[in-house]
Write an enzyme that holds these catalytic residues in place. Structure first.
Site, short mmCIF file in Angstrom:
data_model
loop_
_atom_site.label_atom_id
_atom_site.label_comp_id
_atom_site.label_asym_id
_atom_site.label_seq_id
_atom_site.Cartn_x
_atom_site.Cartn_y
_atom_site.Cartn_z
N LYS A 47 0.86 -1.19 0.00
CA LYS A 47 0.00 0.00 0.00
C LYS A 47 0.90 1.24 0.00
CE LYS A 47 -3.88 2.38 2.01
NZ LYS A 47 -4.43 2.79 0.71
N ASN A 71 -14.09 3.63 -3.03
CA ASN A 71 -13.41 3.77 -1.74
C ASN A 71 -12.89 5.18 -1.58
OD1 ASN A 71 -10.22 3.91 -1.34
ND2 ASN A 71 -10.61 2.90 -3.31
N ILE A 73 -10.55 5.59 1.19
CA ILE A 73 -9.71 5.24 2.35
C ILE A 73 -8.83 6.43 2.73
CG2 ILE A 73 -7.93 3.65 3.23
CD1 ILE A 73 -10.57 2.19 2.57
N CYS A 132 -2.31 11.54 -6.22
CA CYS A 132 -2.64 12.11 -4.90
C CYS A 132 -2.81 13.61 -5.07
CB CYS A 132 -1.50 11.93 -3.91
SG CYS A 132 -0.82 10.30 -3.81
N ILE A 193 -4.58 1.49 -14.49
CA ILE A 193 -5.06 2.76 -14.02
C ILE A 193 -5.24 2.77 -12.49
CG2 ILE A 193 -6.31 3.38 -16.12
CD1 ILE A 193 -8.92 2.48 -14.70
N THR A 195 -7.82 4.47 -9.55
CA THR A 195 -9.29 4.44 -9.56
C THR A 195 -9.88 5.63 -10.33
OG1 THR A 195 -9.25 5.56 -7.42
CG2 THR A 195 -9.47 3.18 -7.38
N THR A 268 -9.23 -5.18 -6.72
CA THR A 268 -10.53 -5.38 -6.08
C THR A 268 -10.98 -6.84 -6.12
OG1 THR A 268 -11.09 -3.10 -6.58
CG2 THR A 268 -12.94 -4.58 -6.16
#
Ligand SMILES: Cc1cc2nc3c(=O)[nH]c(=O)nc-3n(C[C@H](O)[C@H](O)[C@H](O)COP(=O)(O)O)c2cc1C
Length: 305
Positions: A47, A71, A73, A132, A193, A195, A268
């Protein structure tokens, strides 16, 4: 027929088969040990790791949608020191190459994380998640801006000689332009890709389902988008592609390779089927055997149009 060759080289990373797991969908992998040996994977991907710990968003941060999930998260992680003290030791003992996913709030944070990780043993490659928000400069993601994407790549490249992958967002008009920008600054491969921006609404409550209002869509629903982006990037750059987005079977993976991917990541799908990643490896081998493909590398970019 003799067994097909499944080994690929992803921008300097030798993989015994073309399958890794998608960042953030596999934790360090401990829970999957009940189902298979992680050394079966072509690589293990972590992660996102940031310089300081990130708390992530409040719940609810997962929503199921037709053919996928959303998501928000929020890239929760213990920071690079916490990561090195906890997850890294476990991950490097699994007998598979390790790809560490790196995240940042501003351009300077990415090279700082890599510089710290360079002091550690057992890391094979870095995957730099530029999807990000650039919190330090207005909140647009680095992967939406070719100049910022290039700058992050340049700074990270200066810190490491290991294979450096840049992870791109599909939420742009021309993904080829971003891929070219990172290639020009020395990226060894691109991952795509990440998301797709999406939203779910609870009509009776007149409220968004997710705490963050919008989130990232993943799973089978995004596969056609991902294939089109891989194909577009394959036309735009020479460096190899790590393809992902909705892959659940060997045949899905083969489709990504035909579109131009050298390797693939399963994300996923592991939430629904814990053995999805190894099922994909077996499925690729079965496809090659059934179709008389002796070397999986022969599939890369072999789409006939
Ligand atoms: C719960 C969750 C967490 C994720 N965390 C990260 C992350 O930390 N870094 C990153 O680059 N991508 C992250 N992603 C994106 C995935 O790695 C992948 O690019 C995306 O989900 C598409 O693949 P899939 O449809 O197979 O899941 C995350 C995805 C999900 C669903």
């Amino acid at each position: 027929m003799t067994e097909p060759n499944l080994a690929v080289n992803l921008g300097g990373l030798a993989m015994k088969n073309p399958v890794t797991v998608a960042s953030g969908t596999f934790a360090p992998g401990r829970t999957f040990l009940d189902f298979f040996d992680l050394s079966e994977l072509g690589a293990l991907t972590s992660k996102g790791v940031s310089i300081e710990p990130w708390a992530g968003n409040d719940a609810p941060r997962i929503a199921e949608t037709a053919g996928g999930m959303l998501n928000c998260i929020g890239l929760q992680n213990p920071g690079v020191e916490g990561f090195c003290a906890t997850y890294l030791k476990f991950m490097r003992s699994q007998g598979t190459p390790l790809i560490i996913n790196v995240v940042g709030h501003g351009v300077q944070e990415y090279p700082q994380v890599i510089a710290r990780l360079e002091q550690e043993e057992g890391i094979s490659a870095y995957e730099v998640n530029i999807s990000c928000p650039n919190v330090a400069e207005g909140g647009r993601t680095f992967a939406e801006d070719p100049a910022k994407a290039a700058e992050v790549t340049r700074l990270c490249r200066a810190e490491t000689k290991k294979p450096l992958f840049l992870k791109l967002t599909p939420n742009v008009t021309d993904i080829g332009e971003i891929a070219k920008a990172v290639e020009s600054e020395g990226a060894d491969a691109v991952s795509l890709i990440n998301t797709v921006v999406g939203m779910a609404i609870d009509a009776k409550r007149r409220k968004p389902v997710l705490s963050h209002v919008v989130g990232g869509l993943s799973g089978p629903a995004v596969k056609p988008i991902a294939l089109a982006k891989v194909w577009a990037v394959h036309q735009a750059v020479q460096i190899p592609i790590l393809g992902m987005g909705g892959i659940a079977t060997g045949e899905d993976a083969v489709e990504f390779m035909l579109a131009g991917a050298t390797a693939v990541a399963v994300g996923t799908a592991s939430f629904i089927n814990p053995t999805a990643s190894v099922d994909v490896i077996k499925g690729i081998a079965a496809f090659c055997e059934a179709e008389g493909v002796k070397d999986v590398n022969d599939l890369i970019g072999a789409l006939e149009v």
